[in-house]
Enzyme design. Structure first.
Site, short mmCIF file in Angstrom:
data_model
loop_
_atom_site.label_atom_id
_atom_site.label_comp_id
_atom_site.label_asym_id
_atom_site.label_seq_id
_atom_site.Cartn_x
_atom_site.Cartn_y
_atom_site.Cartn_z
N SER A 92 -3.36 -7.92 29.12
CA SER A 92 -4.34 -7.27 28.81
C SER A 92 -4.50 -6.80 27.25
O SER A 92 -5.11 -7.69 26.70
CB SER A 92 -3.67 -5.51 29.36
N HIS A 195 -8.46 -1.89 34.05
CA HIS A 195 -9.11 -3.41 34.83
C HIS A 195 -9.67 -3.22 36.14
O HIS A 195 -9.27 -3.94 37.04
CB HIS A 195 -7.73 -4.20 34.74
#
Length: 394
Positions: A92, A195
């Protein structure tokens, strides 16, 4: 082969930075990146409580700055990095730290981007009540089917037995009422459904800023969260980092690529532990090292020396090489095979795997010096395919 990984949001804990800041050099460098971020990151890493450092706009810059300055502590001589590290990856937001470590962007650019990323994601998360739930155990296919059935997204696919579902609080509540068999659900203390499409407004903001960021091709293979591909083009790295805000993190595919690369050692930058824990389950036979405190630095350097080997990208400058993005069979295009000079962006062919076919291009073009693989050859991630000289070079 050695791979260095940078953790994502959630790895931070109260006070984790305290021992690191006892080093005046670390503290000075950290103060510089804090200034770039416009935040008192030293305070947040030493004195702030768990609820404060959980805030997206604080957690993300704190993690990226820590990883970047710790890397300078681990490798006091930058040339050592490229003699030892076979690949880098970040989970991430850790992708920004990995990109800076691979020299695709500068540390200052990474801090500006992560500052804006964190603020934009926090704003997007405040629009709708969303969240994330870790799904531990259960049959993989049943877990993914159950997530989809509730309209949720598998926002983090971290390998066997660890998937993170994300969506609205109503969707997560319905999921909790009808969980997959033999799976344990753990709600995560995060601000929103990262996300996923809920983060789309943040993508737009960061994309606007990214257009002004000058990039370089990485000096170390950079493994993408999107699909586990090795990305050689700095501009594509930036595009992927921006889009990843609203796309699932496929850490499972990143680890598949590490296996294909022949990784023998994985070192996680501070605050370490999360990715090492995943690797211990998913990468049997790969030795791991969680760098948590500065008193581990000598042992960490020994670990890097044990597993390190020079990156092929470093030993041959990136503008001379085009490398394979993935494992598979290389199919060369007839046009590229017959060409003496390739235009920027010219298609070389594709790499076919059991999962998909990935087009391979020559980002900068150039004069063909030699093909290093033949049509139909099996290739590995990061394997050189063709050697090029810039047009006009001797």
């Amino acid at each position: 082969m050695l791979v260095i990984v940078a953790p994502g949001q959630g790895a931070q804990t109260p006070g984790f930075l305290t021992p690191w800041l006892e080093d005046p050099t670390f503290a000075s460098r950290f103060a510089w990146l804090s200034t770039v971020a416009g935040l008192d990151l030293a305070h947040y890493g030493t004195e702030a409580d768990a609820a404060t450092i959980r805030e997206t706009q604080i957690a993300q810059p704190l993690l990226v700055a820590t990883g970047l300055i710790a890397a300078l502590e681990l490798f006091p001589h930058p040339a050592d990095v490229f003699r030892q590290i076979g690949a880098v990856a970040g989970h991430s937001v850790g992708e920004l730290a990995a990109a800076a470590g691979a020299r695709a962007i500068t540390a200052e650019q990474a801090m500006v981007l992560v500052r804006e990323r964190g603020k934009a994601m926090a704003t997007a998360a405040a629009t709708t009540a969303t969240g994330m739930t870790a799904v531990l155990g259960g049959d993989r296919e049943e877990v993914l089917a159950a997530i989809e059935a509730q309209g949720l997204v598998a926002a983090n696919n971290n390998g066997p037995g660890q998937v993170v579902a994300a969506g609205t609080m109503e969707q997560l509540a319905a999921f909790a009422d009808d969980p997959p068999a033999k799976a344990r659900l753990v709600p995560l203390s995060v601000a929103g459904a990262f996300h996923t499409e809920h983060m789309a407004p943040a993508v737009g903001h960061l994309a606007t800023l990214a257009r002004s960021v000058s990039t370089h091709d990485p000096r170390t293979p950079w493994i993408s969260n999107r699909d586990g591909q090795v990305i050689q083009d700095g501009r594509e790295i930036m595009r992927r980092i921006v889009r990843q805000i609203a796309e699932p993190v496929r850490w499972d595919l990143c680890m598949e690529t590490m296996t294909d690369l022949g990784v023998t050692g994985l070192l996680e930058m501070p605050p370490a532990g999360t990715l090492v824990g995943i690797a211990k389950r998913a990468l049997p036979g790969v030795e791991t090292f969680a760098l948590k405190t500065p008193d581990q630095l000598d042992d960490a350097r020994a670990f890097c020396a044990k597993h390190g080997e020079a990156s092929v990208i470093d030993t041959t400058p990136t503008w001379l090489m085009v490398v394979s993005p993935a494992k598979g069979t290389f199919h060369r295009s007839e046009e590229a095979g017959d060409a003496d000079v390739l235009e920027p962006g010219a298609a070389l062919g594709d790499v076919a795997s059991l999962r998909d076919r990935t087009e391979v291009k020559a980002p900068h073009g150039g004069q063909v010096v030699e093909w290093l693989v033949e049509d139909g050859d099996l290739v590995s991630p990061g394997q050189p395919l063709v050697r090029l000289h810039p047009v006009g070079a001797a």
